[in-house]
Design a protein around this motif. Structure first.
Motif, short mmCIF file in Angstrom:
data_model
loop_
_atom_site.label_atom_id
_atom_site.label_comp_id
_atom_site.label_asym_id
_atom_site.label_seq_id
_atom_site.Cartn_x
_atom_site.Cartn_y
_atom_site.Cartn_z
N LEU A 1 -18.87 -3.39 0.95
CA LEU A 1 -17.49 -3.75 1.22
C LEU A 1 -16.78 -2.54 1.81
CD1 LEU A 1 -15.33 -5.96 0.90
CD2 LEU A 1 -14.89 -5.09 -1.40
N PHE A 2 -16.17 -2.73 2.98
CA PHE A 2 -15.42 -1.67 3.64
C PHE A 2 -13.93 -1.96 3.50
CE2 PHE A 2 -19.48 -1.63 5.74
CZ PHE A 2 -19.72 -0.29 6.03
N PHE A 3 -13.16 -0.92 3.25
CA PHE A 3 -11.71 -1.02 3.19
C PHE A 3 -11.12 -0.13 4.26
CE2 PHE A 3 -13.07 -1.87 -1.13
CZ PHE A 3 -12.24 -2.89 -1.55
N GLU A 4 -9.98 -0.52 4.76
CA GLU A 4 -9.23 0.33 5.67
C GLU A 4 -7.82 0.45 5.09
OE1 GLU A 4 -8.51 0.97 10.42
OE2 GLU A 4 -9.34 -0.92 9.71
N PHE A 5 -7.39 1.68 4.83
CA PHE A 5 -6.10 1.92 4.22
C PHE A 5 -5.11 2.40 5.27
CE2 PHE A 5 -9.34 3.03 0.98
CZ PHE A 5 -9.10 2.00 0.09
N HIS A 6 -3.87 1.98 5.13
CA HIS A 6 -2.81 2.38 6.06
C HIS A 6 -1.61 2.86 5.27
CE1 HIS A 6 -4.77 0.65 9.60
NE2 HIS A 6 -5.22 -0.25 8.75
N GLY A 7 -0.91 3.83 5.82
CA GLY A 7 0.31 4.33 5.19
C GLY A 7 0.41 5.82 5.32
N SER A 8 1.27 6.38 4.51
CA SER A 8 1.43 7.83 4.51
C SER A 8 0.17 8.47 3.94
CB SER A 8 2.64 8.23 3.66
OG SER A 8 2.38 7.94 2.30
N LYS B 1 -17.02 5.66 -0.96
CA LYS B 1 -16.72 6.82 -0.11
C LYS B 1 -15.49 6.50 0.72
CE LYS B 1 -21.61 7.71 0.59
NZ LYS B 1 -22.69 7.70 1.55
N TRP B 2 -14.71 7.51 0.98
CA TRP B 2 -13.57 7.31 1.87
C TRP B 2 -13.28 8.63 2.57
CZ3 TRP B 2 -8.47 9.15 1.94
CH2 TRP B 2 -8.12 10.00 0.91
N SER B 3 -12.57 8.52 3.66
CA SER B 3 -12.25 9.73 4.42
C SER B 3 -11.00 9.51 5.26
CB SER B 3 -13.42 10.09 5.34
OG SER B 3 -13.07 11.22 6.11
N ALA B 4 -10.24 10.58 5.42
CA ALA B 4 -9.09 10.55 6.32
C ALA B 4 -9.46 11.16 7.67
CB ALA B 4 -7.92 11.33 5.71
#
Length: 190
Positions: free
Chosen positions: A6-13, A37-40
């Protein structure tokens, strides 16, 4: 072993994204998930998304010499789990090889089957599977096509999804805009 991903994409500050990622990581662990895992970093995000973008080719590779037959559907989020489970059961019962993926946050998911296109029985089984997926999605209040559009294979489901009067109106509008039938020939009665 193959496991669901499952992949998530986060948006915001920056702080909002960090908070969302932390919460999702905790939820993932709470529900038995692993490897969150996640990365900016744009480079690292691109690497994470590469798996999603290569999924079509990976699904074809599931069957040596296979060719891809993609299809998609979209249902209300409240019916997504039901549709996915029924579709997965259906796929297993057919004996076909394929994978399911999508951007399920909007109820849209894709199936990519890997077929021996010279095997007429297998091709027919795949077409029948696609038809059941279309009918299932419509019956659950969704659409036969999430984003791939209504190709020749999904034309038969328009009456079920929209009703004969609406489809006839679509044909009338297409005819008015395309009296010579040169735009998308064979579609909508042209």
């Amino acid at each position: 072993a193959v496991t669901p991903t499952l992949f998530f994409e986060f948006h915001g500050s920056e702080s909002g994204v960090q908070e969302q990622a932390k919460q999702v990581g905790e939820l993932t662990e709470d529900f038995g998930g692993s490897g969150f895992k996640w990365s900016a970093s744009p480079e690292e995000r691109s690497q994470l998304w590469k798996a999603r973008h290569d999924a079509y080719y990976a699904s074809i590779a599931l069957k040596p010499g296979g060719r891809g037959m993609p299809t998609d559907a979209c249902v209300p989020i409240s019916r997504l789990a039901d549709c996915i489970l029924e579709t997965d059961t259906d796929l297993k019962q057919t004996g076909l090889v394929g994978c399911m993926l999508g951007h399920v946050g909007d109820g849209n998911f894709h199936m990519c089957l890997s077929l021996d296109v010279d095997n007429k029985d297998e091709v027919q089984t795949a077409k029948d599977f696609g038809a059941r997926l279309a009918r299932r999605s419509i019956a659950m209040g969704g659409t036969c096509s999430g984003e791939h559009g209504v190709g020749y294979g999904k034309l038969p489901f328009l009456d079920q999804e929209h009703g004969a009067p609406a489809v006839e109106m679509m044909r009338t509008i297409k005819s008015a805009l395309d009296p010579k039938g040169i735009l998308n020939p064979g579609k909508m009665g042209s």
